[in-house]
Design a protein around this motif. Structure first.
Motif, PDB file in Angstrom:
ATOM      1  N   THR A 125       0.826  -1.209   0.000  1.00 40.55           N
ATOM      2  CA  THR A 125       0.000   0.000   0.000  1.00 40.55           C
ATOM      3  C   THR A 125       0.858   1.255   0.000  1.00 40.55           C
ATOM      4  O   THR A 125       0.661   2.167  -0.823  1.00 40.55           O
ATOM      5  CB  THR A 125      -0.932  -0.003   1.224  1.00 40.55           C
ATOM      6  N   HIS A 126       1.796   1.332   0.911  1.00 40.75           N
ATOM      7  CA  HIS A 126       2.621   2.539   1.008  1.00 40.75           C
ATOM      8  C   HIS A 126       3.524   2.698  -0.216  1.00 40.75           C
ATOM      9  O   HIS A 126       3.778   3.827  -0.658  1.00 40.75           O
ATOM     10  CB  HIS A 126       3.445   2.494   2.296  1.00 40.75           C
ATOM     11  N   HIS A 127       3.988   1.581  -0.763  1.00 39.61           N
ATOM     12  CA  HIS A 127       4.808   1.679  -1.973  1.00 39.61           C
ATOM     13  C   HIS A 127       3.983   2.219  -3.142  1.00 39.61           C
ATOM     14  O   HIS A 127       4.437   3.109  -3.879  1.00 39.61           O
ATOM     15  CB  HIS A 127       5.382   0.305  -2.317  1.00 39.61           C
ATOM     16  N   LEU A 128       2.767   1.702  -3.308  1.00 35.66           N
ATOM     17  CA  LEU A 128       1.925   2.158  -4.418  1.00 35.66           C
ATOM     18  C   LEU A 128       1.544   3.628  -4.254  1.00 35.66           C
ATOM     19  O   LEU A 128       1.470   4.371  -5.238  1.00 35.66           O
ATOM     20  CB  LEU A 128       0.667   1.291  -4.511  1.00 35.66           C
ATOM     21  N   LEU A 129       1.284   4.049  -3.027  1.00 40.67           N
ATOM     22  CA  LEU A 129       0.929   5.452  -2.810  1.00 40.67           C
ATOM     23  C   LEU A 129       2.099   6.379  -3.141  1.00 40.67           C
ATOM     24  O   LEU A 129       1.902   7.470  -3.695  1.00 40.67           O
ATOM     25  CB  LEU A 129       0.491   5.657  -1.359  1.00 40.67           C
ATOM     26  N   LYS A 130       3.303   5.954  -2.823  1.00 36.78           N
ATOM     27  CA  LYS A 130       4.469   6.790  -3.131  1.00 36.78           C
ATOM     28  C   LYS A 130       4.752   6.840  -4.629  1.00 36.78           C
ATOM     29  O   LYS A 130       5.301   7.824  -5.125  1.00 36.78           O
ATOM     30  CB  LYS A 130       5.686   6.255  -2.380  1.00 36.78           C
ATOM     31  N   ARG A 131       4.381   5.776  -5.336  1.00 38.79           N
ATOM     32  CA  ARG A 131       4.598   5.747  -6.783  1.00 38.79           C
ATOM     33  C   ARG A 131       3.407   6.308  -7.568  1.00 38.79           C
ATOM     34  O   ARG A 131       3.436   6.334  -8.798  1.00 38.79           O
ATOM     35  CB  ARG A 131       4.833   4.296  -7.232  1.00 38.79           C
ATOM     36  N   LEU A 132       2.373   6.730  -6.865  1.00 35.73           N
ATOM     37  CA  LEU A 132       1.132   7.126  -7.526  1.00 35.73           C
ATOM     38  C   LEU A 132       1.347   8.257  -8.518  1.00 35.73           C
ATOM     39  O   LEU A 132       0.799   8.253  -9.626  1.00 35.73           O
ATOM     40  CB  LEU A 132       0.093   7.530  -6.468  1.00 35.73           C
ATOM     41  N   LYS A 133       2.151   9.231  -8.147  1.00 37.91           N
ATOM     42  CA  LYS A 133       2.341  10.402  -9.015  1.00 37.91           C
ATOM     43  C   LYS A 133       3.079  10.060 -10.300  1.00 37.91           C
ATOM     44  O   LYS A 133       3.041  10.841 -11.266  1.00 37.91           O
ATOM     45  CB  LYS A 133       3.104  11.488  -8.256  1.00 37.91           C
ATOM     46  N   ASP A 134       3.773   8.913 -10.339  1.00 42.29           N
ATOM     47  CA  ASP A 134       4.504   8.525 -11.549  1.00 42.29           C
ATOM     48  C   ASP A 134       3.599   7.888 -12.602  1.00 42.29           C
ATOM     49  O   ASP A 134       3.988   7.787 -13.770  1.00 42.29           O
ATOM     50  CB  ASP A 134       5.621   7.532 -11.192  1.00 42.29           C
ATOM     51  N   CYS A 135       2.407   7.445 -12.202  1.00 49.12           N
ATOM     52  CA  CYS A 135       1.506   6.751 -13.129  1.00 49.12           C
ATOM     53  C   CYS A 135       0.713   7.758 -13.954  1.00 49.12           C
ATOM     54  O   CYS A 135       0.533   8.918 -13.572  1.00 49.12           O
ATOM     55  CB  CYS A 135       0.543   5.851 -12.362  1.00 49.12           C
ATOM     56  N   ASP A 136       0.218   7.281 -15.085  1.00 45.39           N
ATOM     57  CA  ASP A 136      -0.679   8.123 -15.878  1.00 45.39           C
ATOM     58  C   ASP A 136      -2.071   8.116 -15.241  1.00 45.39           C
ATOM     59  O   ASP A 136      -2.293   7.503 -14.193  1.00 45.39           O
ATOM     60  CB  ASP A 136      -0.726   7.644 -17.328  1.00 45.39           C
ATOM     61  N   VAL A 137      -3.025   8.802 -15.871  1.00 34.94           N
ATOM     62  CA  VAL A 137      -4.358   8.950 -15.282  1.00 34.94           C
ATOM     63  C   VAL A 137      -5.017   7.590 -15.082  1.00 34.94           C
ATOM     64  O   VAL A 137      -5.557   7.287 -14.011  1.00 34.94           O
ATOM     65  CB  VAL A 137      -5.235   9.862 -16.173  1.00 34.94           C
TER      66      VAL A 137
END
Length: 542
Positions: A125-137
């Motif tokens: 969960t925390h890893h995905l949240l930190k990488r969230l801004k790198d993903c497209d819409v």
């Protein structure tokens, strides 16, 4: 062309899948893999290149390899994938390429759907949240959707997650904003104050979405605005002008905007909103005009004088669809606000000449039956309907006419006796529709039981004030609609429970049948053979 299951074809396939020139072209590599997977005879030869592709240095190869395993699982659901492949996909959730991460989530969802989908724990969960801004819409929406399964283990962890999500609440991309708010509401189901603060936070992005150049985006945003207004009625009150309809907007958006305007009305803006809605009543689209008239009727629950003034003025236009909508709206308005009945009765004189559609005539008949003692011309208007009952095609109009005639007979018997007798005789002896005939028999036998018994049945409530006014309604808990947010349910339902024009008598729609009606256990009436002996003509005798 060589046989696709032959040795030479398999060698060529392996050579192609390991060719760096093909791997460097993402489209060619993807098409090669996904085409081959469709061939059952070659599936066993694809597994090795797919496994190797998960560890390839090129991101495009890893992306396609992940999708290939998902495709393979979909085409062969009975086959058990190697646990090592699943572990490899889980490890790729930490891949430096954000597209690979999102593809892994989708692949694991497909592969593990029988087990409930991908397992989300605290580190993931925390890893995905930190990488969230790198993903497209699309990737951000997918990550946020999957994270709804996770439940924080402490309040500190919860607020850490909310802090990471906060920037996405004001994202310029409406899908990301909606997915983030949905996750917020899911995590804060036990913290209503935090949920309300999140709703306040998304006010700006939601208003921007309502003005999007995409019609579909505007419609979806308006539906979600209606959801929010159920719990925070004043959330967008000062921005009501943003929901005024544009001339070139399609009808479905205009209608949804008018529903929102009804929810935003207050003492300060009621005059401007009613004037705006009045302009929509003469729109070239009949649906838009009727929706505007219904919206004025809804506002009339709280501001009856101003609304009735507009509705009465619309009757002077003598346009069929406008008159029909106004009469239906007046019927629904007096059912909720009986104090409006005098104004409505004075406005009904002469409108029967303009009404042509079934719904409008049913509404007029209901008003004539319930408030006929206040209308001088009520018996004569009903007489026109009764004289034309033989050529009447609408079942609803006939049944409403029967009820209205009996009701008016109870208050004005001298004028209605002959007409009611003729109507009952026709409906019992000549009418072919069994519903109409049964209703006529019911009223005939009920009248044989006595006027007082008939009065108890047909002259019950004339209104239902318990439906409440529009202004000052109690806000609903967010939990009642949170599960529908950012789903198709918000589009299917109107979110705010706006009532459509009821069909037939409003008491048939607004109330439930009681288990014990105030009726005698037996009806002392004549047998059926008496009906054929001429007793049904007794109401026509002077």
């Amino acid at each position: 062309m060589p046989y696709l299951g032959g040795k030479e074809a398999v060698k060529e396939l392996r050579r192609a899948l390991s060719n760096p020139n093909i791997q460097a072209d993402p489209l060619r590599y993807r098409n090669t893999v996904l085409r081959v997977i469709r061939l059952p005879s070659l599936v066993e030869y694809v597994e090795q290149p797919l496994t190797a592709g998960l560890r390839d240095r090129a991101a495009c190869v890893r992306r396609v390899a992940v999708l290939g395993w998902a495709k393979l699982s979909n085409l062969q659901p009975a086959a058990d994938l190697d646990a090592a492949v699943v572990n490899e996909l889980y490890s790729l959730l930490r891949d430096p390429d954000p597209v690979v991460v999102v593809n892994c989530l989708r692949a694991l969802e497909e592969i593990l759907k029988e087990e409930g989908g991908v397992v989300i724990n605290k580190p993931i969960t925390h890893h995905l949240l930190k990488r969230l801004k790198d993903c497209d819409v699309w990737g951000q929406c997918e990550v946020l959707r999957v994270l709804q399964r996770y439940r924080p283990q402490s309040d500190d962890e919860l607020f850490d997650i909310l802090s990471l999500l906060d920037p996405s609440l004001v994202s310029p991309h409406p899908p990301v904003m909606a997915a983030t708010l949905s996750l917020f509401l899911s995590l804060c189901s036990d913290l209503p104050a935090v949920s309300l603060a999140a709703l306040e936070r998304v006010r700006g992005p939601l208003l921007s979405a309502c003005g999007s150049s995409s019609r579909e985006m505007r419609f979806a945003a308006l539906c979600h605005v209606q959801l929010l207004l159920r719990s925070v009625p004043g959330l967008l009150g000062e921005h009501y002008k943003r929901f005024f309809c544009g001339y070139a907007e399609p009808a479905f958006i205009k209608q949804r905007k008018m529903q929102v305007l009804v929810e935003l009305v207050n003492d300060d803006n009621v005059g401007m909103l009613l004037d705006e809605l009045k302009g929509y009543c003469t729109d070239v689209s009949m649906d838009t005009a009727q929706t505007a008239i219904a919206a004025i009727g809804h506002i009339g629950r709280s501001y009856s004088d101003r609304s009735l003034e507009i509705l009465t003025g619309l009757l002077t236009l003598k346009q069929e669809h406008i008159t029909s909508a106004v009469v239906q709206t007046m019927r629904d308005l007096v059912w909720v606000c009986p104090q409006c009945s005098d104004t409505v009765c004075s406005a009904l004189e002469g409108c029967e000449e303009t009404l042509q559609d079934d719904q409008g005539r049913q509404a007029l008949l209901w008003l004539l039956g319930v408030y006929g003692e206040r209308l001088t011309s009520a018996p004569y208007t009903l007489e026109v309907f009764i004289d034309g009952v033989r050529s009447e095609a609408s079942l609803g109009v006939k049944m409403e006419l029967l009820t209205a005639a009996v009701r008016l007979f109870l208050t004005r018997p001298a004028e209605m006796q002959d007409m009611l007798g003729r109507l009952l005789h026709f409906c019992i002896e000549e009418e072919r529709d069994m519903c109409v005939r049964d209703q006529a028999l019911l009223y005939y036998r009920l009248l044989h039981c006595g006027i007082e018994e008939t009065r108890k049945v047909l002259q019950g409530r004339r209104s239902d004030p318990s439906l409440g006014v529009l202004i000052g309604r109690q806000a609903e808990p967010i939990s009642q609609w949170a599960s529908s947010f950012n789903t198709m349910d918000a589009l299917k339902k109107a979110a705010v429970e706006t009532e459509t024009a009821s069909r037939g008598s409003p008491e048939h729609v607004a109330t439930k049948l009681k288990a014990d009606l105030d009726l005698p256990k037996t009806l002392d009436c004549c047998p059926d053979d008496a009906l054929h002996s001429g007793e049904s003509d007794s109401f026509s005798r002077t």
